[in-house]
Design a protein around this motif. Structure first.
Motif, short mmCIF file in Angstrom:
data_model
loop_
_atom_site.label_atom_id
_atom_site.label_comp_id
_atom_site.label_asym_id
_atom_site.label_seq_id
_atom_site.Cartn_x
_atom_site.Cartn_y
_atom_site.Cartn_z
N UNK A 118 -5.49 9.79 -6.04
CA UNK A 118 -6.46 9.86 -4.95
C UNK A 118 -6.68 8.51 -4.27
N UNK A 119 -6.35 7.41 -4.96
CA UNK A 119 -6.61 6.08 -4.40
C UNK A 119 -5.33 5.29 -4.14
N UNK A 120 -4.17 5.93 -4.18
CA UNK A 120 -2.90 5.25 -3.90
C UNK A 120 -1.89 5.48 -5.00
N UNK A 121 -0.74 4.82 -4.86
CA UNK A 121 0.32 4.95 -5.85
C UNK A 121 -0.02 4.13 -7.09
N UNK A 122 0.30 4.67 -8.26
CA UNK A 122 0.08 3.99 -9.53
C UNK A 122 1.42 3.95 -10.25
N UNK A 123 1.88 2.73 -10.57
CA UNK A 123 3.10 2.53 -11.34
C UNK A 123 2.72 2.03 -12.72
#
Length: 94
Positions: free
Chosen positions: A41-46
């Motif tokens: 919900x708040x952007x891409x997470x790697x």
């Protein structure tokens, strides 16, 4: 029959770098034993690490529980990664 809508709320809990529970997942872009890329919900997470594996995935609620050794977490606003449900997780959890 309408779709169930859940509130957009991102939360990540990491226990001793060995177990993570993540809420607010909108898509699993890629997943292997060394790297996980999630759209949240708040952007891409790697997430990078070793021996990463899924314990539980609930795509309807946007929840993922995983285990392994987490070395790094990185958020970005980049939404240019190709999203596909035909990846390994899309086939496993359809």
């Amino acid at each position: 029959m309408g779709d169930i809508q859940y509130a957009k709320n991102h939360k990540l809990t990491l226990d001793n770098r060995k177990k993570a529970v993540i809420y607010g997942i909108t898509n699993v872009c890629s997943f292997d034993t060394d790297e996980v890329i999630l759209d949240t919900d708040i952007g891409m997470l790697t997430i990078k690490g070793k021996d990463l594996h899924v314990i539980r995935l609930d795509v309807d609620k946007g929840e993922l529980e995983m285990a392994g050794t987490v070395d790094s977490l990185q958020y970005s606003e980049n939404h240019n990664i190709k999203k596909t449900a035909s990846g390994i997780l899309g086939r496993m959890f359809k």
